[in-house]
Design a protein around this motif. Structure first.
Motif, PDB file in Angstrom:
ATOM      1  N   GLY A   1      17.902   3.820   1.596  1.00 31.13           N
ATOM      2  CA  GLY A   1      17.676   3.228   0.281  1.00 31.13           C
ATOM      3  C   GLY A   1      18.470   4.014  -0.770  1.00 31.13           C
ATOM      4  O   GLY A   1      19.178   3.445  -1.599  1.00 31.13           O
TER       5      GLY A   1
ATOM      6  N   ALA B   1      16.158  -5.456   0.576  1.00 24.40           N
ATOM      7  CA  ALA B   1      15.266  -4.489   1.245  1.00 24.40           C
ATOM      8  C   ALA B   1      13.980  -5.242   1.568  1.00 24.40           C
ATOM      9  O   ALA B   1      12.883  -4.815   1.235  1.00 24.40           O
TER      10      ALA B   1
ATOM     11  N   ALA C   1      12.248   1.225   1.127  1.00 20.72           N
ATOM     12  CA  ALA C   1      13.703   1.162   0.918  1.00 20.72           C
ATOM     13  C   ALA C   1      14.035   0.629  -0.466  1.00 20.72           C
ATOM     14  O   ALA C   1      14.888   1.194  -1.179  1.00 20.72           O
ATOM     15  N   GLY C   2      13.368  -0.454  -0.869  1.00 24.02           N
ATOM     16  CA  GLY C   2      13.667  -1.056  -2.163  1.00 24.02           C
ATOM     17  C   GLY C   2      13.301  -0.138  -3.315  1.00 24.02           C
ATOM     18  O   GLY C   2      14.075   0.035  -4.268  1.00 24.02           O
TER      19      GLY C   2
ATOM     20  N   ALA D   1      19.198  -2.398   2.996  1.00 23.31           N
ATOM     21  CA  ALA D   1      18.639  -1.108   3.451  1.00 23.31           C
ATOM     22  C   ALA D   1      17.266  -1.342   4.057  1.00 23.31           C
ATOM     23  O   ALA D   1      16.631  -2.376   3.814  1.00 23.31           O
ATOM     24  N   GLY D   2      16.824  -0.369   4.847  1.00 24.34           N
ATOM     25  CA  GLY D   2      15.485  -0.441   5.436  1.00 24.34           C
ATOM     26  C   GLY D   2      15.460  -1.346   6.663  1.00 24.34           C
ATOM     27  O   GLY D   2      16.473  -1.555   7.329  1.00 24.34           O
TER      28      GLY D   2
ATOM     29  N   ARG E   1      12.966   3.145  -3.264  1.00 26.69           N
ATOM     30  CA  ARG E   1      13.820   4.349  -3.313  1.00 26.69           C
ATOM     31  C   ARG E   1      15.175   4.016  -3.915  1.00 26.69           C
ATOM     32  O   ARG E   1      15.746   4.787  -4.702  1.00 26.69           O
ATOM     33  N   ALA E   2      15.709   2.850  -3.552  1.00 25.20           N
ATOM     34  CA  ALA E   2      17.006   2.439  -4.109  1.00 25.20           C
ATOM     35  C   ALA E   2      16.876   2.202  -5.606  1.00 25.20           C
ATOM     36  O   ALA E   2      17.751   2.607  -6.397  1.00 25.20           O
TER      37      ALA E   2
ATOM     38  N   GLY F   1      14.055   4.260   5.387  1.00 23.17           N
ATOM     39  CA  GLY F   1      13.979   3.608   4.077  1.00 23.17           C
ATOM     40  C   GLY F   1      14.341   4.558   2.958  1.00 23.17           C
ATOM     41  O   GLY F   1      15.081   4.204   2.033  1.00 23.17           O
TER      42      GLY F   1
END
Ligand SMILES: Cc1cc2nc3c(=O)[nH]c(=O)nc-3n(C[C@H](O)[C@H](O)[C@H](O)COP(=O)(O)OP(=O)(O)OC[C@H]3O[C@@H](n4cnc5c(N)ncnc54)[C@H](O)[C@@H]3O)c2cc1C
Length: 534
Positions: A388, A189, A17-18, A362-363, A20-21, A384
């Motif tokens: 994300g 995340a 998630a982290g 997120a996630g 991808r964000a 995620g």
């Protein structure tokens, strides 16, 4: 006083998630990704079985939605599940384009089936190392991006709120140096909190810090009573609760008790491929001995599976078992349920916004209601990616100003040597684990949950002493996070007087749609719970 660092966006966590964000945010400003250990150490890295995605068109997407809703036991937030299944194929296609290698035969992506999926739709990589491949691909893309910096072996200890906005965070590196970083937005995340129980498939970093940071900043939590226990973790004395992926049952594994019975026949017509909560409770029941606290062995059995080389299909699992003298083709494998996935978390909207301005999540740390009361296997890596990216877009769309994060107080020096503090924290965590296992595990009831809450309150008071006399440390922050998460789980579980999905109340064994087809929302600062339909 330390210097004040600055970044446009601060991302707490380097899992799916982290990362991808961060990739979504990077074209628009400087991103700092903070992670407690090396980038690869996350739940994401250990994900085995695969990523669920409907890549065969609209009928496939509709079935994925239906499976997610059925597994969630009447509580799945439909809009969130729709976002997941509709956007999932594009996010996965991008990931493949970006360099992730999923297993193939020729040009065709291989797909497996897992519990409660109506068709094979789980992509996997290197047999049973899907998370590691997804994490590798995302981290490589991030490292190539000049706008993304990493702070590894660094723990976020605190979020700074100024004028009602999140304005920054305090970061503690492994040498004990604290630094305040100012930022326009923070995305949490930070993953799950499996370490709140004594048996977990999660790595040591999964201590619920993200949930605790958000709660202290004023964010609401949701669905915290729903903690998913995976039915098949390895049960060997002195060996970590290593996960034996659901994909093993997808490839035909049976579950047997110590009398050799294939016991799932007595619990659910879907047998070993029933939803996780059903299988986990069955394994738990079959593993109960005659006297309280006594256990009986339960096994995963693949000795009958022919026509497939299990060592080739599951190289990671086979390798780990071989270290302990076990072989999927030849031996029954002893199993027990273990804490695995946090369905609840920081309450967010469909775009990752919390109720605190400038704070996003997120996630696994976040809760959209997507998983309802029980996550469908292999939906969380996809979550995620999808959420994300959505959170990244929302941060950009919200165009937040940079506010003054101020300066932090100088860190106090420890008035106590580290060793007694470690001993105190160890004792507190042992008590917390014991109570959580006993009071808030697979089977709960009123008296036990109240007993658990009283113990949690005692742990919280006991944590004040080391917090007052010691300099901030990762271990102290984690103990505080686990204690807060335990309180949220216990309070939410006490309030939900019904049984649904992963939350089973022995004193309220039925699902009660009339009162509880709703999500629990916990406001930690008021210590108040309410139920809301969404
Ligand atoms: C053994 C195992 C097998 C699994 N198998 C599957 C599967 O096959 N398919 C599937 O879909 N899901 C699977 N899951 C679940 C899935 O892996 C996770 O839900 C998902 O990867 C979570 O991703 P995330 O980005 O939200 O968090 P994570 O990947 O857990 O990342 C959390 C990050 O936050 C960082 N962090 C935490 N606290 C702090 C702090 N205070 N300061 C700084 N950094 C912090 C951590 O260091 C880490 O980098 C599995 C999980 C486990 C444990």
């Amino acid at each position: 006083m330390n210097s004040i660092a600055q970044t446009d966006f601060l991302v707490i966590g380097a899992g799916v998630a982290g990362l991808r964000a961060a990739l979504e945010l990077a074209p628009h400003g400087l991103v700092l990704v903070v992670t407690k250990e090396a980038v690869r150490e996350s739940n994401t890295h250990y994900a085995q079985g695969g990523i669920a995605v409907a890549m065969e068109g609209s009928e496939d997407v509709a079935l994925h939605l239906e499976d997610t809703i059925v597994a969630g036991d009447g509580l799945v937030a439909h809009a969130a599940a729709e976002a997941l299944v509709n956007e999932g194929p594009l996010r996965v296609a991008e990931l493949i384009e970006g360099g992730a290698n999923f297993d193939r035969e020729g040009d065709t992506l291989l797909r497996t089936r897992e519990a409660a999926h109506s068709r094979p739709r789980i992509l996997h990589a290197n047999g049973d190392a899907t998370g590691a491949e997804i994490g590798r691909a995302l981290a490589e893309l991030a490292r190539k991006n000049a706008n993304i910096r990493f702070a590894e072996w660094t723990t976020v200890t605190n979020l700074v709120i100024a004028d009602g906005y999140v304005a920054g965070a305090d970061l503690l590196d492994r040498d004990g140096k604290l630094e305040r970083v100012a930022t326009r937005a923070v995305l949490i995340a930070a993953g799950g909190a499996g370490q709140v129980y004594s048996h977990t498939t999660n790595p040591a970093v999964a201590t619920g810090d993200g949930v605790a940071l958000a709660a202290r900043a004023g964010a609401e939590l949701a669905d915290m009573e729903f903690y998913q226990f995976h039915p098949t973790a390895l049960a060997l004395p002195g060996v970590p609760a290593f996960l034996l992926s659901e994909a093993l049952r997808g490839e035909g594994a049976y579950l047997r008790n110590d009398r050799g019975e294939r016991f799932m026949e007595r619990y659910d017509k879907r047998l070993e491929l029933a939803p996780r909560d059903v299988v986990a409770r069955a394994v738990f029941r079959e593993g109960m001995g005659a006297a309280p606290g006594e256990t009986r062995p339960v096994y995963l059995d693949m000795r009958h599976v022919a026509g497939i080389d299990l060592h080739k299909r599951f190289p990671g699992i086979s390798g780990f078992l071989a270290q302990h003298g076990l072989d999927l083709h030849r031996n029954q494998i002893p199993i027990r349920p273990a804490a695995h996935y946090m369905m609840g978390g920081i309450r967010i909207d469909l775009d990752g916004r919390t109720n605190v301005r400038g704070l996003y999540a997120a996630g696994e740390a976040a809760c959209t209601g997507l998983h309802g009361a029980n996550r469908l296997a292999s939906n969380s890596l996809l979550e995620g990616l999808v959420f994300g990216a959505r959170a990244g877009r929302a941060i950009l769309a919200d165009g937040l100003p940079q506010t003054n994060a101020g300066q932090r107080e100088p860190a106090k020096q420890s008035a106590m040597p580290i060793e007694p503090i470690e001993t105190i924290l160890g004792a507190i965590l042992r008590e917390l684990h014991q109570r959580m296992d006993h009071c808030a595990g697979l089977v709960r009831e009123d008296a036990g949950l109240r007993e658990g809450l009283a113990a949690q309150a005692r742990c919280s008071v006991k944590l004040n002493e080391p917090a007052q006399v010691s300099a901030p440390s990762r271990r102290l922050i984690e103990a505080q996070s686990l204690c807060l998460v335990a309180g949220a789980i216990l309070r939410s579980a006490l309030a939900r007087t019904e049984s649904r999905g992963a939350h089973f109340r022995a004193d309220y064994p039925q699902r009660d749609d009339a009162h509880f087809r709703k999500h629990s929302v916990y406001a930690p600062q008021q210590d108040a719970i309410r139920f809301e339909a969404w």
